[in-house]
Structures are given as C-alpha cells and as structure tokens.
Write a protein that holds these residues in place. Structure first.
Motif, PDB file in Angstrom:
ATOM      1  N   LEU A  52       0.822  -1.219   0.000  1.00 20.78           N
ATOM      2  CA  LEU A  52       0.000   0.000   0.000  1.00 20.78           C
ATOM      3  C   LEU A  52       0.851   1.263   0.000  1.00 20.78           C
ATOM      4  N   MET A  53       2.027   1.183   0.640  1.00 25.42           N
ATOM      5  CA  MET A  53       2.837   2.388   0.788  1.00 25.42           C
ATOM      6  C   MET A  53       4.276   1.996   1.080  1.00 25.42           C
ATOM      7  N   ARG A  54       5.226   2.709   0.495  1.00 24.96           N
ATOM      8  CA  ARG A  54       6.643   2.505   0.828  1.00 24.96           C
ATOM      9  C   ARG A  54       7.253   3.846   1.204  1.00 24.96           C
ATOM     10  N   CYS A  55       8.079   3.824   2.243  1.00 22.62           N
ATOM     11  CA  CYS A  55       8.808   5.026   2.661  1.00 22.62           C
ATOM     12  C   CYS A  55      10.293   4.655   2.642  1.00 22.62           C
ATOM     13  N   PRO A  72      12.447   6.531   7.309  1.00 18.14           N
ATOM     14  CA  PRO A  72      13.051   5.224   7.512  1.00 18.14           C
ATOM     15  C   PRO A  72      12.516   4.228   6.476  1.00 18.14           C
ATOM     16  N   GLU A  73      13.163   3.084   6.405  1.00 17.04           N
ATOM     17  CA  GLU A  73      12.721   2.044   5.474  1.00 17.04           C
ATOM     18  C   GLU A  73      11.469   1.412   6.069  1.00 17.04           C
ATOM     19  N   LEU A  74      10.336   1.675   5.436  1.00 18.85           N
ATOM     20  CA  LEU A  74       9.040   1.273   6.023  1.00 18.85           C
ATOM     21  C   LEU A  74       8.080   0.920   4.886  1.00 18.85           C
ATOM     22  N   ILE A  75       7.353  -0.178   5.035  1.00 18.65           N
ATOM     23  CA  ILE A  75       6.385  -0.589   4.012  1.00 18.65           C
ATOM     24  C   ILE A  75       5.077  -0.971   4.697  1.00 18.65           C
ATOM     25  N   VAL A  76       3.970  -0.516   4.140  1.00 21.60           N
ATOM     26  CA  VAL A  76       2.650  -0.896   4.662  1.00 21.60           C
ATOM     27  C   VAL A  76       2.050  -1.907   3.689  1.00 21.60           C
ATOM     28  N   GLY A 136       2.843   2.410  19.850  1.00 21.18           N
ATOM     29  CA  GLY A 136       1.436   2.119  19.578  1.00 21.18           C
ATOM     30  C   GLY A 136       0.612   3.215  20.249  1.00 21.18           C
ATOM     31  N   ALA A 137      -0.122   4.011  19.468  1.00 25.58           N
ATOM     32  CA  ALA A 137      -0.921   5.111  20.036  1.00 25.58           C
ATOM     33  C   ALA A 137      -2.043   4.539  20.898  1.00 25.58           C
ATOM     34  N   PRO A 138      -2.517   5.322  21.882  1.00 27.14           N
ATOM     35  CA  PRO A 138      -3.594   4.817  22.744  1.00 27.14           C
ATOM     36  C   PRO A 138      -4.820   4.380  21.939  1.00 27.14           C
ATOM     37  N   VAL A 139      -5.393   3.256  22.352  1.00 31.42           N
ATOM     38  CA  VAL A 139      -6.627   2.775  21.726  1.00 31.42           C
ATOM     39  C   VAL A 139      -7.776   3.622  22.279  1.00 31.42           C
ATOM     40  N   LEU A 140      -8.508   4.268  21.402  1.00 26.75           N
ATOM     41  CA  LEU A 140      -9.565   5.192  21.849  1.00 26.75           C
ATOM     42  C   LEU A 140     -10.940   4.547  21.811  1.00 26.75           C
ATOM     43  N   SER A 141     -11.051   3.477  21.028  1.00 26.09           N
ATOM     44  CA  SER A 141     -12.342   2.790  20.958  1.00 26.09           C
ATOM     45  C   SER A 141     -12.091   1.333  20.575  1.00 26.09           C
ATOM     46  N   GLY A 142     -12.788   0.422  21.238  1.00 20.49           N
ATOM     47  CA  GLY A 142     -12.617  -1.003  20.939  1.00 20.49           C
ATOM     48  C   GLY A 142     -11.328  -1.543  21.525  1.00 20.49           C
ATOM     49  N   GLU A 143     -10.795  -2.603  20.946  1.00 21.33           N
ATOM     50  CA  GLU A 143      -9.535  -3.184  21.394  1.00 21.33           C
ATOM     51  C   GLU A 143      -8.627  -3.338  20.186  1.00 21.33           C
ATOM     52  N   PHE A 194       5.254   6.698  14.130  1.00 20.86           N
ATOM     53  CA  PHE A 194       6.699   6.901  13.955  1.00 20.86           C
ATOM     54  C   PHE A 194       6.936   8.401  14.137  1.00 20.86           C
ATOM     55  N   PRO A 195       7.140   8.852  15.407  1.00 19.87           N
ATOM     56  CA  PRO A 195       7.143  10.289  15.673  1.00 19.87           C
ATOM     57  C   PRO A 195       8.233  11.055  14.941  1.00 19.87           C
ATOM     58  N   GLU A 196       9.414  10.439  14.754  1.00 21.30           N
ATOM     59  CA  GLU A 196      10.501  11.158  14.065  1.00 21.30           C
ATOM     60  C   GLU A 196      10.195  11.304  12.583  1.00 21.30           C
ATOM     61  N   ALA A 197       9.540  10.281  12.016  1.00 27.77           N
ATOM     62  CA  ALA A 197       9.231  10.301  10.581  1.00 27.77           C
ATOM     63  C   ALA A 197       7.868  10.932  10.318  1.00 27.77           C
ATOM     64  N   ARG A 198       7.122  11.177  11.400  1.00 25.77           N
ATOM     65  CA  ARG A 198       5.764  11.745  11.294  1.00 25.77           C
ATOM     66  C   ARG A 198       4.865  10.899  10.410  1.00 25.77           C
ATOM     67  N   ILE A 199       4.909   9.603  10.661  1.00 29.28           N
ATOM     68  CA  ILE A 199       4.059   8.661   9.930  1.00 29.28           C
ATOM     69  C   ILE A 199       3.204   7.940  10.957  1.00 29.28           C
ATOM     70  N   SER A 200       1.958   7.676  10.571  1.00 28.30           N
ATOM     71  CA  SER A 200       1.072   6.918  11.446  1.00 28.30           C
ATOM     72  C   SER A 200       0.333   5.891  10.590  1.00 28.30           C
ATOM     73  N   VAL A 201       0.362   4.639  11.042  1.00 28.44           N
ATOM     74  CA  VAL A 201      -0.247   3.557  10.263  1.00 28.44           C
ATOM     75  C   VAL A 201      -1.472   3.048  11.018  1.00 28.44           C
ATOM     76  N   ALA A 202      -2.630   3.082  10.351  1.00 24.97           N
ATOM     77  CA  ALA A 202      -3.873   2.653  11.000  1.00 24.97           C
ATOM     78  C   ALA A 202      -3.950   1.127  11.051  1.00 24.97           C
ATOM     79  N   ALA A 203      -4.535   0.621  12.149  1.00 23.83           N
ATOM     80  CA  ALA A 203      -4.675  -0.821  12.324  1.00 23.83           C
ATOM     81  C   ALA A 203      -5.850  -1.327  11.495  1.00 23.83           C
ATOM     82  N   LYS A 204      -5.538  -2.125  10.473  1.00 20.84           N
ATOM     83  CA  LYS A 204      -6.570  -2.651   9.567  1.00 20.84           C
ATOM     84  C   LYS A 204      -6.375  -4.160   9.524  1.00 20.84           C
ATOM     85  N   GLN A 205      -7.415  -4.909   9.760  1.00 23.21           N
ATOM     86  CA  GLN A 205      -7.287  -6.365   9.882  1.00 23.21           C
ATOM     87  C   GLN A 205      -6.553  -6.988   8.688  1.00 23.21           C
TER      88      GLN A 205
END
Ligand code: PD2
Ligand code: ZN
Length: 295
Positions: free
Chosen positions: A100-103, A106-110, A274-281, A240-251
């Motif tokens: 879905l995405m490559r950075c 840092p070296e990061l792939i979704v 892992g950012a705080p879970v705001l709803s569900g688990e 990823f706070p230094e890279a300012r990237i956030s990846v959503a949890a998708k099954q």
C-alpha cells in the motif's frame, strides 16, 4: 528506579550527537523506568552541555563549508537496498500480499492482506485465554519488567509450534525475505481501551549494558513486521514520531520497518510506538528478525 550513571551519561551524549529529539530521548528513559521529571532533567542537561560546547567551538567552525559539515557526519545511517521484493504485489510463500505504501527514510512498508480474516480470527481465539501482562527490556540491566508505558497483554508462540504457526512464519519470512531461522517466535499482543506502547526502538541499544544478554543469541534485531489482527475503530495507530508517519490498524494488514543495514548501522528514525486505543480493542502479531539464526 535507575540512576543516571556513566552508562546513561554516555547514552545521553551519543543520542544528542546523532540528532535524536528531546522528546524521543525522554520517552526512551521513561520507558526504561526513570520518573518523568528525572528523565526531563537529564535530557535537558545533555542538550545544554551540547549547546555550551557548540558555542566554544563556534569560532573554529565558522569557516566550515556545507561540504565539510556533511563530510563530518560519516556515521549517519546509510539506506542500502531493502531485502523486500520490488513491485506492488509480492508473492509471499502461499499468498499474494499487496503493497500500500513505501517510505525510504526510515525504510518502512505498509502491506494489506498478509493474513486472511479467518487467520486473524484464529490467532486471536488461540491467544485470548493465554494472555499475560506484557514486559519490556530494561536497557540498563537487560531484565524484563512490567512497565506502565506498555499497557498490553501478550503471549509468545514458539517458532514452528504447529503447522498453522509454521505456515504463517514461512509467509512472513518470504515477505521479509529473511530466513525463518533468524526469526524470534511470534508475539501476540492485545491492548484494551486506552492501552498504548510509548515510543521505543525495537533494536537493543548497543551502548546499553543490558543489551548484550539479548544479542548473545542471533545478534541484533534487524527488522520488524507488525500485523494487525483486527480493525481498530479509533486510535491504536502505529506511530513513527521522528518520521511523522502513522499507520492505522486494519485487519490482515501490516507495517514493516528495517533498522539495521548491511554495515550494522542502526536507524534512529525507526522510533515508533502504539498510540492509545480510543475505541474497541487492538490485537497485533509481531515478528522480529535477527542478524543470524535464533533459538
Ligand atoms: O502496537 C503497536 O502498534 C506496536 C508498534 C510497534 C507494537 C510494537 N511496536 C512492539 O510490540 O514492539
Ligand atoms: Zn516496537
């Protein structure tokens, strides 16, 4: 509670020198068990000392050109070729995985579709009744402690524990293009509402005495794959706070990141949490790969 001894002083100086942010260093110290105030004071002190030293040498540096300054940072992490295959769909053992995405830095792939919904459900059901409060490695001692910065419950599976685990491990190894023998066992984590994992590095800090225990077998960690086993309605992103990237949890989806290159340098831009879970688990499965055969 740990103290700022010689090893921590060295850690502070080297992290300031390699350009880590104040926040990331404070987070790392709090994660290692320091009180927030103590961590802040030590980090501010380290940055203050750097500024004073910089002022002293300002005259000498005044004539330095940009080229010289660039040359003076030979230790910056070098992004070499990724082991992960090119292309938008990767055949991983028995399954096609979508990119879905490559950075690059840092070296990061979704990825999407690393696991099917049925496989995610099976991993959750197998694990639900075996969960224990997660621990964390104290970089100073190498001991595993329960720490408030990691509010999750987890369970480890032995590598090749059964046919199902083995098949998933083969798929992950093929996707990461790294030997199955170099992998740690799969870890499953569950975060309830508000559960989080404060920013950290997955590699063992080389300048910390506690790391030797963990790298004695298999060497350093080189890359991580975090697979999401459920959809999280709100919160719970991998950040990823230094890279300012956030990846959503998708099954069934996953985030890959590599932090050790072929020259054994470590990439500080892979600071993540892992950012705080705001709803569900939130349920995840993590695979850490080592330099050499592990276990
Ligand atoms: O929960 C996560 O998203 C997460 C992210 C990064 C967990 C870990 N790392 C970990 O367990 O190391
Ligand atoms: Zn991590």
């Amino acid at each position: 509670m740990p103290v700022v001894d010689a090893a921590w002083q060295e850690w502070l100086v080297s992290n300031v020198a390699r350009g880590c942010s104040m926040d990331s260093m404070i987070d790392a110290m709090v994660q290692a068990g320091f009180a927030d105030e103590a961590a802040r004071a030590a980090v501010h002190d380290a940055f203050g000392r750097k500024a004073a030293n910089a002022a002293k040498t300002a005259n000498a540096a005044a004539g330095a050109s940009e080229a010289v300054l660039t040359k003076a940072a030979p230790h910056a992490y070098q992004y070499d070729q990724s082991p992960v295959a090119r292309g938008n769909v990767i055949r991983a053992h028995d399954r096609d995985v979508r990119v879905l995405m490559r950075c690059e830095r840092p070296e990061l792939i979704v990825f999407a579709d690393v696991l099917s919904p049925d496989e995610c459900g099976e991993m959750i059901e197998r694990s639900r009744h075996r969960l224990k409060r997660s621990t964390i490695v104290d970089p100073a001692t190498g001991r595993e402690d329960v720490i408030r910065n990691r509010t999750s419950e987890g369970i480890w599976y032995q590598r090749g524990e059964d046919a199902f685990i083995e098949r998933i491990e083969r798929r992950i190894s093929s996707l990461m293009n790294w030997p199955v023998e170099n992998g740690e066992g799969l870890q499953i984590l569950r975060y309830g509402a508000t559960g989080e994992y404060r920013p950290h590095f997955d590699y063992f800090p080389p300048d910390q005495p506690g790391s030797a225990v963990h790298t004695a077998q298999g060497g350093q960690r080189v890359a991580t794959l975090v697979i999401y086993l459920n959809d999280v309605p709100d919160g719970g992103e991998t950040i990823f706070p230094e890279a300012r990237i956030s990846v959503a949890a998708k099954q069934g989806g996953a985030v890959y990141f590599r932090y050790m290159n072929g020259s054994r340098q470590l990439d500080p831009l892979t600071l993540h949490g892992g950012a705080p879970v705001l709803s569900g688990e939130k349920w995840i499965m993590t695979k850490w790969m080592r330099e050499r055969a592990y276990g």
